[in-house]
Design an enzyme around this catalytic site. Structure first.
Site, PDB file in Angstrom:
ATOM      1  N   CYS A 139       0.859  -1.183   0.000  1.00  0.00           N
ATOM      2  CA  CYS A 139       0.000   0.000   0.000  1.00  0.00           C
ATOM      3  C   CYS A 139       0.894   1.230   0.000  1.00  0.00           C
ATOM      4  O   CYS A 139       1.442   1.610   1.027  1.00  0.00           O
ATOM      5  CB  CYS A 139      -0.906   0.007   1.228  1.00  0.00           C
ATOM      6  N   LEU A 140       1.058   1.792  -1.176  1.00  0.00           N
ATOM      7  CA  LEU A 140       1.926   2.959  -1.293  1.00  0.00           C
ATOM      8  C   LEU A 140       1.292   3.860  -2.352  1.00  0.00           C
ATOM      9  O   LEU A 140       1.006   3.425  -3.468  1.00  0.00           O
ATOM     10  CB  LEU A 140       3.319   2.490  -1.742  1.00  0.00           C
TER      11      LEU A 140
END
Lengths: 373, 151
Positions: free
Chosen positions: B88-89
Site C-alpha cells: 500500500c503505497l
C-alpha cells in the site's frame, strides 16, 4: 599513518611554491605541548576543564600582527568569586597567531590562484565558443569529451576515489578514444589547455583540502589536550575576519569549469524529457515551467493525466496546447542537436505507424521476422 | 508480443546496474526485460534490519504512463504490506507520475520499511497490532525478519 607524515607525503606531489603556505602542523603541535605546561603554571587544569567543571568562554582579538586569546572563567559563587576571571596565555596566543597568519596567507594565495585561473578560463571559454560552435564539425566531439568529463565527476570526492584518480580515468578515456586526434588543429590547443587547467585545479583542490584537514586535526588536538574547547570560538572568529577561503573547494572548482567551459557546449541530457528520458523534441513548456516532449504530452492528454508529472501542478498538462511549444529552446535544439532530433523523429514516426497499423488491422505488430510458409 | 523495449526502460536498467543505490538491487530477468528481480536490505534501525527482502517488479506495456507492478516475495510483518506481498503505497496507485522511475519506487519502498504507516493499512490485523502495541508488533516483525528474510 600519522597525519604529520601524511601531510608531508601529500605536499611532495604538489607545487613547491605552495609549501611555505602550508599549515605548520609540527610547530603547532609543539606549541600545544608548551601550552599545557603554561596552563599548569597559571593553575588551569586540562582535566577539570575536560570534565566540564569550569565554565568559561573564549575571546579572540585581532591586533594587527597578532591574535590574542583570552580565557574568561565564569564567576564561581560557591567560592565567593563574583566576577569573571580573565587569563591570557602567551603560548595560546602564539598558537592562534601562527595559525591565523597561515590562514591569511592561504587566503591570499587562494585569491590569486582563483584570479589567474578565472582569467585563463575566460580566454579558453571564448576560444571554445568558436571552436565548438554548431557551425564547426568539432561540436559533437567536444560534446563527447565533456560528456565523459561529467561521467568522470572529477570534483566529486567520495571516500574511495579522489580527484587525481578520476582525472587519470578521464585522461585514459581520452587516449583510448583518440578524441584529441579527432579534433581539428584549432581545437587541439584548446583541448590541451583544458587538460592543463583540470590538472592544476585538481592540485589546488588537493592543497585546499589538505590544509582544511590539517586545521581540523590540529584544533581537535588543541581541544583534546587543553580542554579549553577553543576551536568553536576560533571558527567563529575566522568567519568574522572574512578570509577568502573556500569552504568547499570541490564545488568551487567544478562550478568554475561548468560556468566557463562545459556549459559552452549544451548536452542533450540537459534537454531531456522526464517521461521518455529521450531528447525533448518538440519541446513543450508547461505553465509550471517543466519541459516535456510533444509525443509524451499527447500521450498524457490521451490518458487524461492532467497534472504535471514532475511537480504535480494541477491541470498543467490539460491546459497545454500548441502555444506551449518553447520556441527559444526549439531553436537552440535545432542548432545543437540536429542528429538527436532526426533520430527521435524517425522513432516517433515508426511509433505512429505501428499505432495506426494496429488500430486498422487489430493485430499487434511483432518483431519476429517474416516466415515463408 | 511486445514491440521494441522503449529507450526509457533501457536507460533506467543501465543506470540501475551502473549506479545502484545502497541496500537496493534490481536486475532484469533474462527472458523478459520488463520483469525485475529486486532485493531490498532491511534499513538500519528498523525491525527489518539484517533481513534481505525479495520483490518482483513488472513494467506493463503502459509504463511509464502507468505505475510498475511491485510485490514482496519474501514474507514480511508490516502494516502496509499484506500476506500476498501487495504494497500500500500512494505512488504505486493514484499518486503515480510518469516522471517517477523504478529507482524512486524502490527508494520509497525502502522508506516504507523504515517508517511503517499503520494509519493507512493494507494488512488490518498487523496495523491494529502496530497501533495497540507497537513494541509487541516490532518484536513480531523482527521475528519474521529472522524467520523469512535471512539469507
Amino acid at each position: 599513518m600519522k597525519f604529520g607524515k601524511e601531510l608531508n607525503a601529500t605536499l611532495c606531489s604538489l607545487p613547491s611554491e605552495w609549501h611555505s603556505y602550508t599549515i605548520q602542523y609540527k610547530q603547532l603541535k609543539k606549541l600545544i605541548t608548551q601550552l599545557v605546561l603554561e596552563m599548569r603554571d597559571v593553575g588551569l587544569s586540562p582535566e577539570e576543564l575536560r570534565e566540564g567543571k569550569i565554565s568559561k568562554r573564549i575571546v579572540f582579538e585581532n591586533q594587527g600582527q597578532n591574535v590574542i586569546s583570552t580565557v574568561c572563567i565564569a564567576p564561581n559563587e560557591s567560592e565567593g568569586v563574583d566576577s569573571e576571571k580573565l587569563l591570557q596565555m602567551r603560548t595560546d596566543s602564539a598558537f592562534f597567531s601562527a595559525l591565523f597568519d597561515t590562514l591569511s596567507g592561504l587566503s591570499n594565495l587562494e585569491k590569486d590562484n582563483r584570479k589567474a585561473l578565472t582569467d585563463t578560463l575566460e580566454v579558453l571559454s571564448d576560444r571554445l565558443l568558436k571552436a565548438a560552435s554548431p557551425r564547426e564539425k568539432d561540436m559533437y566531439i567536444w560534446r563527447n569529451i565533456f560528456g565523459l568529463y561529467h561521467e568522470a565527476s572529477v570534483f566529486n570526492i567520495t571516500s574511495d576515489k579522489n580527484s587525481r584518480d578520476r582525472l587519470d580515468w578521464f585522461n585514459g578515456q581520452m587516449r583510448e578514444r583518440k578524441f584529441r586526434d579527432k579534433l581539428h588543429h584549432n581545437s587541439r590547443d584548446i583541448f590541451d589547455e583544458f587538460i592543463l587547467i583540470l590538472t592544476q585545479l585538481v592540485s589546488v583542490v588537493q592543497f585546499q583540502r589538505l590544509n582544511q584537514k590539517a586545521m581540523r586535526k590540529i584544533l581537535k588536538k588543541h581541544d583534546k589536550r587543553t580542554g579549553l574547547g577553543e576551536s568553536t570560538y576560533f571558527s567563529k572568529f575566522i568567519a568574522r575576519e572574512e578570509l577568502s577561503l573556500s569552504a568547499d573547494p570541490c564545488t568551487t572548482a567544478s562550478q568554475m569549469i561548468a560556468l566557463r567551459v562545459t556549459r559552452v557546449v549544451p548536452q542533450p541530457e540537459d534537454y531531456s524529457c522526464p517521461v521518455c528520458m529521450d531528447i525533448a523534441w518538440k519541446p513543450i513548456r508547461l505553465s509550471c515551467s517543466h519541459l516535456f516532449c510533444l509525443p509524451c504530452l499527447i500521450k498524457a492528454q490521451d490518458q487524461e493525466k492532467w497534472d504535471c508529472p514532475v511537480c504535480r501542478c494541477a491541470d498543467s498538462v490539460k491546459k497545454a496546447n500548441g502555444g506551449n511549444i518553447d520556441r527559444g529552446v526549439q531553436k537552440l535544439m535545432q542548432l545543437y542537436f540536429p542528429k538527436e532530433i532526426q533520430k527521435k523523429a524517425i522513432e516517433r514516426s515508426k511509433e505512429l505507424a505501428i499505432r495506426d497499423y494496429e488500430a486498422l488491422t487489430g493485430y499487434a505488430v511483432s518483431n519476429d521476422k517474416c516466415v515463408l510458409m | 508480443m511486445a514491440a521494441n523495449l522503449p529507450r526509457r526502460i533501457i536507460k533506467e536498467t543501465q543506470r540501475l546496474v551502473s549506479e545502484p543505490d545502497p541496500g537496493i538491487s534490481a536486475t532484469p530477468s533474462d527472458d523478459n526485460l520488463r520483469y525485475f528481480n529486486v532485493m531490498i536490505a532491511g534499513p538500519t534501525g528498523s525491525p527489518f534490519e539484517g533481513g534481505v527482502f525479495k520483490l518482483e517488479l513488472f513494467l506493463t506495456e503502459e509504463y511509464p504512463m502507468a505505475p510498475p507492478k511491485v510485490r514482496f516475495l519474501t514474507r514480511i510483518y508490516h502494516p502496509n504490506i499484506d500476506r500476498l506481498g501487495r504494497i500500500c503505497l500512494d505512488i504505486l496507485k493514484e499518486k503515480w507520475s510518469p516522471a517517477l522511475q523504478i529507482r524512486t519506487v524502490l527508494l520509497s519502498i525502502q522508506g516504507l520499511l523504515s517508517a511503517p504507516n499503520p494509519d493507512d493499512p493494507l494488512a488490518n490485523d498487523v496495523a491494529d497490532h502496530w497501533k495497540k502495541d507497537e513494541a509487541g508488533a516490532i518484536t513480531t516483525a523482527k521475528a519474521w525478519t529472522n524467520k523469512f528474510a535471512m539469507v
